[in-house]
Design an enzyme around this catalytic site. Structure first.
Site, short mmCIF file in Angstrom:
data_model
loop_
_atom_site.label_atom_id
_atom_site.label_comp_id
_atom_site.label_asym_id
_atom_site.label_seq_id
_atom_site.Cartn_x
_atom_site.Cartn_y
_atom_site.Cartn_z
N TYR A 53 0.87 -1.17 0.00
CA TYR A 53 0.00 0.00 0.00
C TYR A 53 0.91 1.22 0.00
CZ TYR A 53 -3.47 3.40 1.66
OH TYR A 53 -4.29 4.51 1.79
N ASP B 42 -2.23 -1.21 -4.10
CA ASP B 42 -2.57 0.17 -4.42
C ASP B 42 -1.27 0.96 -4.48
OD1 ASP B 42 -3.38 2.79 -4.49
OD2 ASP B 42 -4.58 2.71 -2.65
N HIS C 218 -12.21 1.34 -4.18
CA HIS C 218 -11.40 0.59 -5.14
C HIS C 218 -12.13 -0.68 -5.53
CE1 HIS C 218 -7.40 2.63 -4.25
NE2 HIS C 218 -8.12 3.03 -3.22
#
EC number: 3.1.11.2
Length: 253
Positions: free
Chosen positions: A105, A144, A242
């Site tokens: 992340y 991400d 998302h």
């Protein structure tokens, strides 16, 4: 082997919005999560005994966090880059027989770009880390990455240029990573596909009109390209701002 990555933007909230149904339907061998926003013991998932969970919690409550749910037993597990467990819980590395899996992340540069300098330094460390792993065996990095790499990866490129997630600096770091022996698996499979995104603002009507950004990725070592049998983005799946991204590999684990 089927791998899935999803920034759930709070796993407890996502579980109440269909996470478990999707998890069972997609039937992944390895399922990676970002932005779990959990502390240890705050959730008990009903996903089947064949999955083992590995969690990296942020020290700050309700913030960041990553996890990997896998039914393929890893040879080793590592948390963070240099240290065992970095304070924001952003990285987990699992070693399998044929490859390393890294779920990440990536830090956001923030709307006012106040964290851009930190982001640039972090990107360099992350790239070096992947390159070091790649010397030993191929790497699959997913998560991400908080950047839309090319104009094709964002609905409104021109007005967003210079904004967090679409600065020239962030995009250049992605270009440099891919130029170091890695491929963006979705774009490799679909070099010209437009209007396919993985994140949408929570502003009213934005997702319905598909005004999105593609900022969630599966990045793989170039020598894994012959093993790629599928790459997709499950834009229809709700439960987070998302959506999940999927990679299928012809490897043993």
């Amino acid at each position: 082997m089927k791998l899935v990555s999803w920034n759930v933007n709070g796993l407890r909230a996502c579980v109440n919005k269909g996470f478990t149904d999707y998890f069972k339907q997609i039937d992944a061998d390895i399922f990676c999560l970002q932005e779990t926003k959990l502390q240890e013991g705050q959730i008990e998932l009903q996903i089947g005994e064949e999955y083992e969970g590995y969690w990296n919690y942020a020290e700050k409550k309700g913030y960041s966090g990553t996890a990997v749910l896998t039914r393929v037993k890893p040879l080793s597990v590592r948390y963070g880059i240099e240290e065992d467990r970095e304070p924001e819980g952003r990285i987990i590395t699992l070693e399998f027989e044929d490859f390393y899996l890294v779920t990440v992340y990536t830090p956001n540069a923030k709307r006012d770009l106040s964290r851009l300098d930190y982001r640039m330094e972090w990107e360099d460390r992350f790239r070096d880390y992947l390159l070091d792993l790649d010397k030993k065996k191929p790497v699959v990095a997913c998560g991400d990455l908080n950047v839309a790499h090319q104009e094709i990866d964002i609905k409104n490129a021109k007005p967003n240029r210079g904004n967090s997630g679409f600065t020239d600096e962030e995009r250049e770091k992605m270009t440099r990573l891919l130029g170091s022996g890695f491929v963006d698996t979705f774009r490799h499979q679909y070099p010209d596909r437009t209007d396919v995104y993985s994140w949408w603002s929570n502003m009213p009507g934005v997702r319905e009109r598909n005004v999105g950004w593609r900022i969630d990725y599966f990045i793989a070592s170039e020598r894994l390209v012959p093993s790629i049998s599928g790459a997709s983005i499950d834009c229809h799946v709700l439960g987070s701002d998302h959506c999940p991204v999927v990679l299928e590999l012809d490897v043993n684990g």
